[in-house]
Design a protein around this motif. Structure first.
Motif, PDB file in Angstrom:
ATOM      1  N   LEU A 209       0.819  -1.212   0.000  1.00 54.96           N
ATOM      2  CA  LEU A 209       0.000   0.000   0.000  1.00 54.96           C
ATOM      3  C   LEU A 209       0.858   1.270   0.000  1.00 54.96           C
ATOM      4  N   LEU A 210       2.038   1.185   0.632  1.00 52.70           N
ATOM      5  CA  LEU A 210       2.908   2.360   0.725  1.00 52.70           C
ATOM      6  C   LEU A 210       3.426   2.781  -0.640  1.00 52.70           C
ATOM      7  N   ALA A 211       3.706   1.776  -1.466  1.00 54.44           N
ATOM      8  CA  ALA A 211       4.279   2.083  -2.776  1.00 54.44           C
ATOM      9  C   ALA A 211       3.309   2.904  -3.615  1.00 54.44           C
ATOM     10  N   ARG A 212       2.011   2.738  -3.330  1.00 56.41           N
ATOM     11  CA  ARG A 212       1.002   3.469  -4.093  1.00 56.41           C
ATOM     12  C   ARG A 212       1.051   4.962  -3.825  1.00 56.41           C
ATOM     13  N   GLN A 213       1.584   5.336  -2.662  1.00 60.07           N
ATOM     14  CA  GLN A 213       1.630   6.780  -2.421  1.00 60.07           C
ATOM     15  C   GLN A 213       3.041   7.245  -2.136  1.00 60.07           C
ATOM     16  N   ILE A 214       3.900   6.736  -2.966  1.00 61.25           N
ATOM     17  CA  ILE A 214       5.326   6.994  -2.825  1.00 61.25           C
ATOM     18  C   ILE A 214       5.640   8.494  -2.903  1.00 61.25           C
ATOM     19  N   ASP A 215       4.824   9.235  -3.670  1.00 61.14           N
ATOM     20  CA  ASP A 215       5.080  10.673  -3.825  1.00 61.14           C
ATOM     21  C   ASP A 215       4.853  11.444  -2.535  1.00 61.14           C
ATOM     22  N   LEU A 216       4.035  10.873  -1.637  1.00 61.00           N
ATOM     23  CA  LEU A 216       3.756  11.553  -0.375  1.00 61.00           C
ATOM     24  C   LEU A 216       4.703  11.110   0.740  1.00 61.00           C
ATOM     25  N   LEU A 217       5.663  10.262   0.393  1.00 61.82           N
ATOM     26  CA  LEU A 217       6.619   9.786   1.395  1.00 61.82           C
ATOM     27  C   LEU A 217       7.997  10.374   1.089  1.00 61.82           C
ATOM     28  N   PRO A 218       8.396  11.446   1.808  1.00 58.50           N
ATOM     29  CA  PRO A 218       9.718  12.017   1.544  1.00 58.50           C
ATOM     30  C   PRO A 218      10.824  10.998   1.834  1.00 58.50           C
ATOM     31  N   ALA A 219      10.607  10.168   2.851  1.00 54.00           N
ATOM     32  CA  ALA A 219      11.574   9.126   3.186  1.00 54.00           C
ATOM     33  C   ALA A 219      10.878   8.111   4.081  1.00 54.00           C
ATOM     34  N   VAL A 220      11.481   6.939   4.170  1.00 54.95           N
ATOM     35  CA  VAL A 220      10.997   5.937   5.115  1.00 54.95           C
ATOM     36  C   VAL A 220      12.172   5.573   6.010  1.00 54.95           C
ATOM     37  N   PHE A 221      11.991   5.749   7.332  1.00 55.02           N
ATOM     38  CA  PHE A 221      13.049   5.430   8.289  1.00 55.02           C
ATOM     39  C   PHE A 221      12.772   4.050   8.881  1.00 55.02           C
ATOM     40  N   VAL A 222      13.818   3.271   9.043  1.00 57.69           N
ATOM     41  CA  VAL A 222      13.679   1.932   9.599  1.00 57.69           C
ATOM     42  C   VAL A 222      14.639   1.785  10.771  1.00 57.69           C
ATOM     43  N   ALA A 223      14.134   1.253  11.893  1.00 62.81           N
ATOM     44  CA  ALA A 223      15.002   1.022  13.052  1.00 62.81           C
ATOM     45  C   ALA A 223      14.499  -0.206  13.798  1.00 62.81           C
ATOM     46  N   GLY A 224      15.128  -0.502  14.926  1.00 62.20           N
ATOM     47  CA  GLY A 224      14.740  -1.669  15.719  1.00 62.20           C
ATOM     48  C   GLY A 224      15.717  -2.816  15.493  1.00 62.20           C
ATOM     49  N   GLU A 225      15.597  -3.801  16.370  1.00 60.64           N
ATOM     50  CA  GLU A 225      16.517  -4.940  16.336  1.00 60.64           C
ATOM     51  C   GLU A 225      16.494  -5.638  14.962  1.00 60.64           C
ATOM     52  N   ARG A 226      15.310  -5.775  14.364  1.00 63.09           N
ATOM     53  CA  ARG A 226      15.208  -6.488  13.086  1.00 63.09           C
ATOM     54  C   ARG A 226      15.059  -5.516  11.908  1.00 63.09           C
ATOM     55  N   ARG A 227      15.787  -4.404  11.980  1.00 59.77           N
ATOM     56  CA  ARG A 227      15.670  -3.380  10.932  1.00 59.77           C
ATOM     57  C   ARG A 227      16.060  -3.903   9.556  1.00 59.77           C
ATOM     58  N   ALA A 228      17.022  -4.818   9.508  1.00 60.43           N
ATOM     59  CA  ALA A 228      17.452  -5.308   8.195  1.00 60.43           C
ATOM     60  C   ALA A 228      16.318  -6.085   7.523  1.00 60.43           C
TER      61      ALA A 228
END
Lengths: 456, 244
Positions: A374-393
């Motif tokens: 669903l996120l890919a559908r509104q990629i233009d409204l996402l300046p960036a996506v941050f990922v963190a946490g133990e299983r970030r990879a």
């Protein structure tokens, strides 16, 4: 009253004080100590307290908040395990906090959120007046096993409290099937109409009839496996709910407006949290309000004015911007959060924090069952996506497969750097953490930008 | 070059994100400009597997097992066995893996017959084998290191002439006793690894694709891919389980 009981209560209160002095939130350890000393302490300290229990896979905490607000609106003082400590240990702590050393209860009403497995013992000990089952979805399979096992736990809980009125979700074929196996008085609640436009393209956790194993047909689906189900083979079907949403008037970014009927009496309700799943939480709370005999006016005000809590659309001020936190823990809940996110029309920074501690579920493979596409559908409204946490990879890899361009992905090895990066930009932030990631983030964000401690 | 992939029973065998394996196979072909077509075979469909190069079958819940066995007995099992004997590639995870064996003996002693494509059987136990896991594939099956998450109560035992897929480094594997993990027969690869398995084990994913391609195009070679995130996810678990 026995010596053992006094010892258990004293030990619990002492442990709690000690933890407070150490500036630690004491929600489960004190109860554990008390249960060790006196295994039926919960039964003893809940005497004279009227209570309602909320259990089920998703929506327990939010629903408990609405019911708590209902108490406030009705002028009923109450206790509640607000910090989500919903195992027997946390619930024992709650009730002991509420009683004197001699075991006499102070406040006489309790709103209890109970984990599905823990609900068996909790219901046996506290004998609630009413039980609300929110829904049954696949959850952390490493802890609960199959969804049918969770169903058995809840069934036992209800059997353990034969005098409780039980509110069941009429749109959930797994929940409804419980009604034929218990002698309790049942109230059904539900949503009579589809919530979202278009086809529901999600994995169903219950595609086959629980009675005869034939595939269900649906008059409409709201989300997941919820909706107007019926089995063409054996006739098992969605029952007519006594309390239901009859029309969706508006799905806003901060709230929803619906028409709902309570035993045929229709009225308009504003629900103070957005998203289809919160419509279910609200109508579930309304049915529990009916079961427990709350005035309808109090219920209506509660649904419109309750305070969202603890990672459920919780707001944080972060320097130049604000962040909203949406706790996620299983595919159905995560899909609802993603649905909300994909309906936003402003540029939004999306942050995903995935841990795999026991409280998060040690198996993270559910992220592949959630519809991050669903996120890919509104990629233009996402300046960036941050990922963190133990299983970030693993999370980053999942987002790559969801179709997010890797140059938009930023992976953070620690929360301080993540919080800095969030606060240094001015777009609104939506954070989707798992449980322990939420606890860590809350603590760090509160320390930096203010906000309550978790045991408040 | 093109592969035709068949996802078996996505309507019942769809636990633990295993559909990620299908996405992985399709994407790793697409990223190389190769085409593929994914079909779903569901309960109630008429089986005709003669056209497919690669099959995937995942794990499911006990509740739906009866529905599944009924479908298998109505011709799907026969079709699948002939595809296997024809050396088409099959990846079978957890419940799907057990299903290819001879039978499942429940904890209470009753026996459920499976399709018998592979010489293995499974015995239910009271204790579930749950946790992160790691193993090394045999040289015949790529030699790659595998990481994943296992969650099964069945203990699987391989017949004398059936090779394991891998040797356990950490975790339980087939039965928690003999250090074997999964099975390899012709081009069938069975495993208990969820995760899903393929996205973070790109070497093994490519080995499956290459095996399927070479059956059809003997000279097929796969160009290397930029696997930065894939390797990071793999390395993370590999390091964690070996205490690095």
């Amino acid at each position: 009253m026995s010596l053992r009981q006094i010892a258990a209560i004293a030990a619990c209160k002492l442990t709690k004080t000690a933890l407070r002095l150490l500036r630690r939130g004491g929600t489960t350890l004190p109860g554990r100590v008390a249960l060790k000393i006196c295994p039926d302490i919960l039964q003893r300290v809940s005497r004279g307290v009227r209570s309602v229990v909320i259990t089920g896979t998703n929506g327990k905490t939010t629903t408990a908040r609405i019911v708590g607000e209902m108490c406030t609106q009705a002028g009923q003082s109450f206790i509640s395990n607000r910090s989500g400590a919903n195992l027997i240990t946390g619930i024992t702590t709650l009730f002991i906090d509420n009683c004197t050393l001699t075991g006499r209860a102070r406040l006489s009403f309790a709103v209890v959120e109970a984990d599905e497995a823990a609900s068996r013992e909790v219901c046996r000990f506290i004998q609630p007046e009413a039980i609300l089952l929110t829904n049954l979805f696949r959850d952390q399979l490493d802890r609960y096993g199959e969804v049918t096992h969770t169903r058995s736990s809840v069934l036992t809980a209800i059997k353990n409290a034969p005098n409780a009125k039980v509110c069941l979700n009429a749109d959930d074929s797994l929940s409804v099937s419980i009604s034929c196996e218990v002698s309790n008085e049942i109230l059904f609640y539900g949503v009579d109409v589809p919530i979202y436009k278009g086809e529901i393209d999600e994995v169903s956790d219950a595609p086959f009839c629980i009675r005869c194993k034939h595939a269900y047909e649906y008059d409409y689906r709201t989300y997941g496996h919820l909706g107007g189900f019926r089995c063409p083979e054996c006739g098992y079907r969605r029952p007519e709910p006594q309390i239901s949403v009859t029309e969706i008037l508006e799905l806003g970014e901060a709230s929803s407006t619906v028409k709902a009927q309570l035993f045929g009496e229709e009225d308009e309700y504003i629900i103070n949290l957005p998203g289809g799943y919160n419509i279910y939480n609200a109508v579930g709370a309304l049915s529990l309000g009916e079961a427990a005999g709350f005035p309808r006016e109090a219920a209506k005000c509660a649904v419109a004015g309750f305070d969202c809590g603890f990672g459920r659309m919780e707001r944080f001020e972060l320097g130049k911007t604000t962040a909203r936190m949406l706790l996620v823990k299983n595919p159905a809940g995560c899909n609802q959060a993603l649905n909300y996110l994909s309906g936003l029309t402003d540029e939004t920074l999306f942050v995903c924090c995935l841990n795999d501690n026991f409280a998060d579920g040690t198996d993270i493979s559910w992220i592949w069952d959630a519809n991050f596409e669903l996120l890919a559908r509104q990629i233009d409204l996402l300046p960036a996506v941050f990922v963190a946490g133990e299983r970030r990879a693993d999370m980053a890899l999942r987002l790559k497969y969801a179709g997010l361009p890797t140059e938009k992905l930023q992976i953070f090895d620690d929360y301080d750097a993540l919080i800095d990066a969030m606060a240094q930009q001015d777009k609104p932030v939506v954070i989707m953490p798992t449980y322990t990631a939420m606890m860590d983030l809350r603590e760090k964000m509160s320390a930096r930008f203010g906000g309550g401690a978790f045991w408040e | 070059m093109k592969l035709k992939i068949c996802h078996l029973y996505p309507d019942v065998l769809n636990l633990y994100g295993d559909t990620g394996n299908i996405a992985c196979l399709a994407r790793r072909l697409a990223w190389r400009g190769l085409s593929c077509e994914v079909s779903q075979f569901k309960i109630g469909d008429t089986p005709d597997f003669s056209d497919f190069d690669l099959f995937f079958v995942g794990g499911g819940q006990d509740f739906e097992q009866e529905v599944l066995l009924e479908s298998l007995n109505r011709g799907a099992a026969r079709e699948l066995i002939s595809a296997i004997e024809d050396e088409r590639v099959v990846l079978a995870i957890c419940g799907g893996y057990q299903m290819l064996g001879q039978y499942y003996e429940t904890y209470t002693g009753s026996q459920i017959d499976f399709i018998g494509a592979l010489d293995l059987y499974t015995v239910g136990s009271e204790q579930r084998m749950i946790g992160n896991c790691m193993s090394r594939c045999t040289p015949d099956s790529s030699g790659a290191e595998l990481v994943g998450f296992e969650n099964h109560s069945g203990r699987t035992f391989l017949g004398a002439n059936l090779a394991p897929l891998a040797t356990v480094i950490s975790g339980f594997g087939n039965n928690g006793q003999d250090k074997t993990e999964g099975a390899r027969y012709k081009n069938v690869f069975g495993s208990y690894y969820h995760g899903p398995m393929l996205p973070k084990n790109p070497r093994f994913a490519d080995f499956l694709l290459e095996t399927a391609l070479r059956r059809k195009y003997p000279d097929a070679e796969l160009a290397p891919l930029e696997d930065e995130l894939e390797s990071a996810a793999h390395e993370y678990m590999s390091n964690r389980l070996s205490g690095r």
